[in-house]
Design a protein around this motif. Structure first.
Motif, short mmCIF file in Angstrom:
data_model
loop_
_atom_site.label_atom_id
_atom_site.label_comp_id
_atom_site.label_asym_id
_atom_site.label_seq_id
_atom_site.Cartn_x
_atom_site.Cartn_y
_atom_site.Cartn_z
N MET A 92 12.71 29.66 66.89
CA MET A 92 12.86 29.36 65.48
C MET A 92 13.70 28.10 65.34
SD MET A 92 12.99 31.05 62.03
CE MET A 92 12.61 32.68 62.49
N GLU A 93 13.20 27.16 64.59
CA GLU A 93 13.89 25.92 64.30
C GLU A 93 14.50 26.01 62.90
OE1 GLU A 93 13.99 23.08 66.21
OE2 GLU A 93 12.72 23.84 67.82
N TYR A 94 15.75 25.65 62.78
CA TYR A 94 16.43 25.67 61.48
C TYR A 94 16.62 24.25 60.98
CZ TYR A 94 17.49 30.54 62.47
OH TYR A 94 17.38 31.87 62.75
N ILE A 95 16.21 24.01 59.76
CA ILE A 95 16.43 22.71 59.12
C ILE A 95 17.74 22.83 58.37
CG2 ILE A 95 15.49 20.96 57.59
CD1 ILE A 95 13.74 21.66 60.10
N LYS A 96 18.77 22.18 58.92
CA LYS A 96 20.12 22.28 58.37
C LYS A 96 20.61 20.91 57.93
CE LYS A 96 21.68 25.77 61.69
NZ LYS A 96 22.73 26.06 62.67
N TYR A 97 21.49 20.92 56.96
CA TYR A 97 22.16 19.69 56.57
C TYR A 97 23.57 19.72 57.15
CZ TYR A 97 24.18 22.70 52.95
OH TYR A 97 24.81 23.72 52.29
N LYS A 98 24.17 18.55 57.27
CA LYS A 98 25.54 18.45 57.77
C LYS A 98 26.49 18.36 56.59
CE LYS A 98 24.20 16.09 61.98
NZ LYS A 98 24.26 14.84 62.72
N ARG A 99 27.51 19.19 56.62
CA ARG A 99 28.48 19.19 55.52
C ARG A 99 29.23 17.87 55.44
NH1 ARG A 99 28.47 24.24 53.35
NH2 ARG A 99 28.01 25.95 54.77
N SER A 100 29.38 17.18 56.56
CA SER A 100 30.07 15.89 56.54
C SER A 100 29.29 14.86 55.72
CB SER A 100 30.31 15.38 57.96
OG SER A 100 29.07 15.22 58.64
N ILE A 101 27.96 14.91 55.80
CA ILE A 101 27.13 14.00 55.02
C ILE A 101 27.24 14.35 53.53
CG2 ILE A 101 24.74 13.34 54.53
CD1 ILE A 101 24.24 13.48 57.54
N VAL A 102 27.23 15.65 53.24
CA VAL A 102 27.36 16.09 51.85
C VAL A 102 28.71 15.65 51.30
CG1 VAL A 102 27.45 18.09 50.33
CG2 VAL A 102 25.81 18.04 52.20
N LEU A 103 29.75 15.78 52.10
CA LEU A 103 31.09 15.38 51.66
C LEU A 103 31.15 13.88 51.38
CD1 LEU A 103 34.00 16.24 51.10
CD2 LEU A 103 34.49 15.80 53.51
N MET A 104 30.54 13.07 52.24
CA MET A 104 30.53 11.62 52.02
C MET A 104 29.79 11.26 50.74
SD MET A 104 30.18 9.79 55.75
CE MET A 104 28.60 10.49 56.10
N LYS A 105 28.66 11.92 50.49
CA LYS A 105 27.91 11.64 49.28
C LYS A 105 28.65 12.12 48.04
CE LYS A 105 23.46 11.36 51.47
NZ LYS A 105 22.04 11.66 51.39
N LEU A 106 29.34 13.23 48.16
CA LEU A 106 30.16 13.74 47.07
C LEU A 106 31.28 12.76 46.74
CD1 LEU A 106 30.87 16.30 45.28
CD2 LEU A 106 32.44 16.88 47.11
N VAL A 107 31.94 12.26 47.77
CA VAL A 107 33.01 11.28 47.57
C VAL A 107 32.46 9.99 46.96
CG1 VAL A 107 34.67 9.83 48.82
CG2 VAL A 107 34.51 12.27 49.34
N GLY A 108 31.22 9.65 47.29
CA GLY A 108 30.59 8.47 46.70
C GLY A 108 30.31 8.62 45.22
N CYS A 109 30.06 9.83 44.76
CA CYS A 109 29.78 10.08 43.33
C CYS A 109 31.04 10.13 42.48
CB CYS A 109 29.03 11.40 43.17
SG CYS A 109 27.34 11.37 43.77
N ILE A 110 32.15 10.52 43.08
CA ILE A 110 33.39 10.73 42.32
C ILE A 110 33.85 9.49 41.57
CG2 ILE A 110 35.86 11.22 42.58
CD1 ILE A 110 35.08 13.37 44.62
N PRO A 111 33.85 8.29 42.16
CA PRO A 111 34.32 7.12 41.38
C PRO A 111 33.50 6.84 40.12
CG PRO A 111 34.21 6.57 43.70
CD PRO A 111 33.60 7.92 43.55
N PHE A 112 32.19 7.06 40.19
CA PHE A 112 31.35 6.80 39.03
C PHE A 112 31.61 7.80 37.91
CE2 PHE A 112 29.08 4.88 42.60
CZ PHE A 112 28.86 3.61 42.10
N VAL A 113 31.76 9.07 38.27
CA VAL A 113 32.06 10.09 37.27
C VAL A 113 33.46 9.87 36.72
CG1 VAL A 113 32.33 12.57 36.89
CG2 VAL A 113 30.42 11.72 38.26
N ALA A 114 34.41 9.51 37.58
CA ALA A 114 35.78 9.24 37.11
C ALA A 114 35.81 8.04 36.18
CB ALA A 114 36.70 9.01 38.31
N PHE A 115 35.03 7.02 36.49
CA PHE A 115 34.95 5.85 35.61
C PHE A 115 34.37 6.24 34.25
CE2 PHE A 115 32.67 1.94 34.19
CZ PHE A 115 33.80 1.16 33.96
#
Length: 147
Positions: A1-24
Motif C-alpha cells: 500500500m502506497e500512502y500519498i502524504k503531505y509534509k507538515r514542513s511544507i504546509v507550515l512554510m505556506k502558512l507562514v507565507g500567507c500570514i503577512p498578506f492577511v496581517a496587511f
C-alpha cells in the motif's frame, strides 16, 4: 500500500507565507478611517483580494497543519482509497489534468482527477500540499498499476 502524504514542513512554510498578506489586510482595515477617499477605495480592493485569496489558504493550511494524519489518499494493488470510499484502478479510463475547478477558488486547486469508464469523474484535492515531484510520483504509481 502506497500512502500519498503531505509534509507538515511544507504546509507550515505556506502558512507562514500567507500570514503577512492577511496581517496587511487586517492592518488596512484598522487604518481605513485615517485614509482619504481614494486610498480607502484602493484599500478596500486590496483587503478583499487579500482576505478572499490568502485568507482561504491560511484557513486551509492551518487545518492541514493540525490534522492528525498527513495521508491524503492511499493506493494499493487494485484500489485508490480516499476518505471513506474506494474505487478500482482498473476502472480508470484516463487521468485528467491536475487542477480541480471549484467556485470558491478562482484558479482552481491542485488535485488528482480521474475519469472512470462509466463517465464518472473522481476528484481528490491536494490543496497545493504536495510538491510537484510528489504529485508526479503519485500519478506514476497510478499509471503503473493501470497497466
Amino acid at each position: 500500500m502506497e500512502y500519498i502524504k503531505y509534509k507538515r514542513s511544507i504546509v507550515l512554510m505556506k502558512l507562514v507565507g500567507c500570514i503577512p498578506f492577511v496581517a496587511f489586510a487586517v492592518w488596512l482595515i484598522l487604518s481605513i478611517p485615517r485614509f482619504g477617499f481614494f486610498e480607502q477605495l484602493t484599500s478596500i480592493v486590496v483587503i478583499i483580494v487579500a482576505l478572499l485569496f490568502f485568507g482561504q489558504y491560511l484557513a486551509i493550511f492551518l487545518y492541514f497543519l493540525v490534522k492528525p494524519s498527513p495521508v491524503l489518499c492511499s493506493i494499493d494493488e487494485h484500489f485508490i482509497h480516499y476518505k471513506n470510499g474506494k474505487f478500482a484502478i482498473k476502472d480508470i479510463e484516463e487521468i485528467l489534468d491536475l487542477t480541480i475547478h471549484t467556485k470558491r477558488f478562482l484558479g482552481g486547486i491542485s488535485g488528482f482527477r480521474f475519469k472512470l469508464e462509466d463517465g464518472q469523474i473522481i476528484e481528490i484535492p491536494t490543496h497545493y500540499l504536495l510538491t510537484l515531484e510528489q504529485q508526479a510520483d503519485a500519478i506514476d504509481i497510478v499509471k503503473e498499476r493501470m497497466n
